[in-house]
Design an enzyme around this catalytic site. Sequence first.
Site: not given
Length: 271
Positions: A13-14, A76, A78, A155, A187-189
């Site tokens: 992932d990023s 991820c 994206t 985050e 989205c992962t978040h």
Amino acid sequence: MRQGSHSPIGVFDSGVGGLTVLKALMAHLPHESTVYLGDTARVPYGTKSGEVVTRYSLKNAEFLLERGVKLLVVACNTASAVALPALEAALPIPVLGVIAPGARAALGRTRGGGVGVIGTPGTIRSGAYQRELEAADPRVRVKARACPLFVPLAEEGWTTGDVPFLTAREYLSEFARDGVDTLVLGCTHYPLLKGVIAEVVGPGVALVDSAEATAEAVAALLAERGGLASAAHTAPTHSYYVTDVPERFVEVGARFLGRPIPAAEQVDLTF
Ligand code: DGL
């Protein structure tokens, strides 16, 4: 390095976000070892061009391949949205992204055919979820929106209270009006903000977590290719790599993973 059933699953992932996917993988496949790479030097991917994210993704995959992974999970949204074809073409191992499993899960949940998708600007602009959903069921009505502020909120740990609630209301109130009954957290978040998202869209909208759907897809792939699954008696190992200093990744990542991250090693993926 040669891959076998005992080889780890590679996940990238990023940054910390993909740890929500890793968490789901660990829960579904407790005997599998994993190697996670967070490209923290180049995060975020969500605001970058597809070309750049594809270049980063190929580099991440090359690093994981060198660690002998038997399967690659692009954790991820994206990167899955823009780089999956390039990764599949370049790698000699199976590659799974989060988009197709998330889209399939949404189609399984919707009753009226109105599906919402939220993600980073890069994911939404790519149209990857929209294409996947419409290809699988042309009757589906897709409404997509980028929600970039959700990433820093998750985050920072601002997942409850007025700020995330008002942000979610600003982004999402139109979904209920447009007859959406299923919303993909693309989205992962976003799984960390599930509480406020659910509060805003209301009980009539089912939330689909791409991380969960992806873990199920990985489990299905391993079951299908019997020789690739790790034996039940093996004790798994989990290692973590990052491309910038590890402190923040270890601290913030523990919240995303739901368990402490003992250590992460910094690596330099020079271009
Ligand atoms: N991991 C990214 C995604 O799921 C979100 C964070 C970023 O923009 O890099 O799209």
